[in-house]
Design a protein around this motif. Structure first.
Motif, PDB file in Angstrom:
ATOM      1  N   THR A   4       0.842  -1.186   0.000  1.00 13.70           N
ATOM      2  CA  THR A   4       0.000   0.000   0.000  1.00 13.70           C
ATOM      3  C   THR A   4       0.885   1.246   0.000  1.00 13.70           C
ATOM      4  O   THR A   4       2.098   1.177   0.250  1.00 13.70           O
ATOM      5  CB  THR A   4      -0.900   0.034   1.239  1.00 13.70           C
ATOM      6  OG1 THR A   4      -0.068   0.168   2.409  1.00 13.70           O
ATOM      7  CG2 THR A   4      -1.749  -1.232   1.335  1.00 13.70           C
ATOM      8  N   LYS A   6       0.990   3.544   2.170  1.00 10.57           N
ATOM      9  CA  LYS A   6       1.549   3.750   3.497  1.00 10.57           C
ATOM     10  C   LYS A   6       2.759   2.860   3.719  1.00 10.57           C
ATOM     11  O   LYS A   6       3.781   3.295   4.268  1.00 10.57           O
ATOM     12  CB  LYS A   6       0.483   3.478   4.561  1.00 10.57           C
ATOM     13  CG  LYS A   6       0.957   3.749   5.983  1.00 10.57           C
ATOM     14  CD  LYS A   6      -0.169   3.538   6.986  1.00 10.57           C
ATOM     15  CE  LYS A   6       0.317   3.812   8.409  1.00 10.57           C
ATOM     16  NZ  LYS A   6      -0.785   3.611   9.403  1.00 10.57           N
ATOM     17  N   ARG A  20       1.808  10.579  -3.188  1.00 10.70           N
ATOM     18  CA  ARG A  20       0.602  11.039  -3.869  1.00 10.70           C
ATOM     19  C   ARG A  20       0.923  12.147  -4.866  1.00 10.70           C
ATOM     20  O   ARG A  20       0.334  12.231  -5.940  1.00 10.70           O
ATOM     21  CB  ARG A  20      -0.431  11.500  -2.847  1.00 10.70           C
ATOM     22  CG  ARG A  20      -1.062  10.325  -2.079  1.00 10.70           C
ATOM     23  CD  ARG A  20      -1.987  10.798  -0.987  1.00 10.70           C
ATOM     24  NE  ARG A  20      -2.638   9.657  -0.327  1.00 10.70           N
ATOM     25  CZ  ARG A  20      -3.258   9.729   0.845  1.00 10.70           C
ATOM     26  NH1 ARG A  20      -3.292  10.890   1.496  1.00 10.70           N
ATOM     27  NH2 ARG A  20      -3.826   8.655   1.358  1.00 10.70           N
ATOM     28  N   ASN A  36     -11.756   0.398  -4.105  1.00  7.29           N
ATOM     29  CA  ASN A  36     -11.948   1.249  -2.922  1.00  7.29           C
ATOM     30  C   ASN A  36     -11.027   2.467  -2.912  1.00  7.29           C
ATOM     31  O   ASN A  36     -11.025   3.242  -1.949  1.00  7.29           O
ATOM     32  CB  ASN A  36     -11.751   0.434  -1.649  1.00  7.29           C
ATOM     33  CG  ASN A  36     -10.358  -0.184  -1.550  1.00  7.29           C
ATOM     34  OD1 ASN A  36      -9.492   0.087  -2.373  1.00  7.29           O
ATOM     35  ND2 ASN A  36     -10.154  -1.039  -0.541  1.00  7.29           N
ATOM     36  N   TYR A  38      -7.669   2.427  -2.963  1.00  8.23           N
ATOM     37  CA  TYR A  38      -6.347   2.164  -2.416  1.00  8.23           C
ATOM     38  C   TYR A  38      -5.340   1.987  -3.555  1.00  8.23           C
ATOM     39  O   TYR A  38      -5.609   1.318  -4.536  1.00  8.23           O
ATOM     40  CB  TYR A  38      -6.353   0.913  -1.548  1.00  8.23           C
ATOM     41  CG  TYR A  38      -6.946   1.108  -0.166  1.00  8.23           C
ATOM     42  CD1 TYR A  38      -7.721   2.214   0.132  1.00  8.23           C
ATOM     43  CD2 TYR A  38      -6.723   0.165   0.833  1.00  8.23           C
ATOM     44  CE1 TYR A  38      -8.273   2.397   1.383  1.00  8.23           C
ATOM     45  CE2 TYR A  38      -7.267   0.334   2.106  1.00  8.23           C
ATOM     46  CZ  TYR A  38      -8.046   1.460   2.378  1.00  8.23           C
ATOM     47  OH  TYR A  38      -8.591   1.630   3.618  1.00  8.23           O
ATOM     48  N   ARG A  39      -4.160   2.615  -3.360  1.00  7.33           N
ATOM     49  CA  ARG A  39      -3.077   2.479  -4.331  1.00  7.33           C
ATOM     50  C   ARG A  39      -2.177   1.320  -3.916  1.00  7.33           C
ATOM     51  O   ARG A  39      -1.839   1.192  -2.735  1.00  7.33           O
ATOM     52  CB  ARG A  39      -2.259   3.774  -4.419  1.00  7.33           C
ATOM     53  CG  ARG A  39      -3.028   4.998  -4.897  1.00  7.33           C
ATOM     54  CD  ARG A  39      -2.136   6.231  -4.744  1.00  7.33           C
ATOM     55  NE  ARG A  39      -2.688   7.429  -5.331  1.00  7.33           N
ATOM     56  CZ  ARG A  39      -3.547   8.236  -4.701  1.00  7.33           C
ATOM     57  NH1 ARG A  39      -3.934   7.971  -3.467  1.00  7.33           N
ATOM     58  NH2 ARG A  39      -4.012   9.318  -5.312  1.00  7.33           N
ATOM     59  N   TYR A  40      -1.743   0.547  -4.908  1.00  5.98           N
ATOM     60  CA  TYR A  40      -0.845  -0.576  -4.637  1.00  5.98           C
ATOM     61  C   TYR A  40       0.380  -0.486  -5.551  1.00  5.98           C
ATOM     62  O   TYR A  40       0.253  -0.172  -6.734  1.00  5.98           O
ATOM     63  CB  TYR A  40      -1.559  -1.915  -4.831  1.00  5.98           C
ATOM     64  CG  TYR A  40      -2.592  -2.191  -3.766  1.00  5.98           C
ATOM     65  CD1 TYR A  40      -2.226  -2.816  -2.578  1.00  5.98           C
ATOM     66  CD2 TYR A  40      -3.918  -1.827  -3.949  1.00  5.98           C
ATOM     67  CE1 TYR A  40      -3.173  -3.077  -1.585  1.00  5.98           C
ATOM     68  CE2 TYR A  40      -4.868  -2.068  -2.961  1.00  5.98           C
ATOM     69  CZ  TYR A  40      -4.480  -2.693  -1.784  1.00  5.98           C
ATOM     70  OH  TYR A  40      -5.425  -2.928  -0.800  1.00  5.98           O
TER      71      TYR A  40
END
Length: 256
Positions: A4, A6, A20, A36, A38-40
């Protein structure tokens, strides 16, 4: 393995906001974005991030990084190029550190540094500065520097140490002013830059153009910048800007 945003931020030592931003400007898009939102990031994105951070360490701007990454498709070759850049920077910094150490030893009264070695070091530093000035501004400026150096031909070690002590005290006053938020082109800074100009005149009589160009030398010449930075790492750009402002406002220099 995908991570992720984070997790990647923690792994790379950067902020989520930075990642970002890199995504927003197209520099580092995630491998995919889940429904949803979320970036991966996968392995290829991590390698790209590593290259971005390496180039940032070399003070390359983000637009230039984007251009470099777009042109380089060979990952291994690109990393080898970055490594060579870092090696060159390491060699440059080692040379600068050595020069600063020799200057500190010589000007601090270290008796283990013999007079002959002291003056040999000064001569070598002069030669490097003369070559830099010649390369930067042409043979005329280099020749003017040689003429200036002749004014110190009769100086003793004590004369050089006096000059070094006076110069350091002035740099400390400048550093204190900078820390207080004094701008280099302000009225409050002007007396300090005036003292710098007077100190330069003890060795050399620069015209407005030469003094303005000295501002570039103080910032861009590795040895000159490093000696100023030993007092305050943030002082070289401050002093450079102050010298240029003084040349314009007090000496009448007119930038093209």
């Amino acid at each position: 393995m995908e991570r992720t945003v984070k997790q990647v931020a923690q792994l790379a030592g950067v902020s989520v906001r930075t990642l970002r931003h890199y995504d927003a400007i197209g520099l580092l898009p995630p491998g995919h974005v889940a429904p949803n939102g979320y970036r991966y990031y996968g392995r290829s994105e991590l390698l790209r991030l590593q290259r971005i951070l390496l180039l940032r360490e070399l003070d390359v701007s983000l637009p230039e990084i984007a251009r470099i990454l777009a042109e380089q498709t060979d990952e291994i070759g690109a990393l080898r190029d970055h490594r060579e850049q870092l090696e060159r920077e390491r060699r440059r910094l080692n040379d600068v550190i050595g020069a600063v150490d020799r200057t500190i030893e010589g000007l601090s009264g270290d008796e283990s540094v013999g007079d002959e070695e002291f003056f040999t070091g000064l001569d070598a530093a002069r030669s490097r500065l003369e070559q830099d000035l010649t390369d930067r501004f042409g043979p005329g400026v280099g020749a003017s520097f040689v003429e200036a150096v002749r004014a110190t031909d009769g100086w003793t070690r004590e004369d050089y140490e006096r000059m070094g002590d006076e110069g350091r005290r002035l740099l400390l006053r400048m550093a204190a002013a900078r820390a207080r938020g004094v701008l280099p082109d302000s009225v409050e800074a002007r007396p300090l830059i005036e003292l710098h100009y007077q100190g330069v005149q003890e060795l050399w009589s620069p015209d407005a153009t030469a003094y303005y160009r000295l501002g570039d030398v103080l910032l861009e010449n590795a040895e000159q910048r490093a000696m100023i930075a030993t007092v305050d790492p943030e002082l070289p750009p401050w002093l450079s800007a102050g010298v240029k402002a003084y040349a314009i406002r007090q000496l009448g220099y007119r930038p093209n």
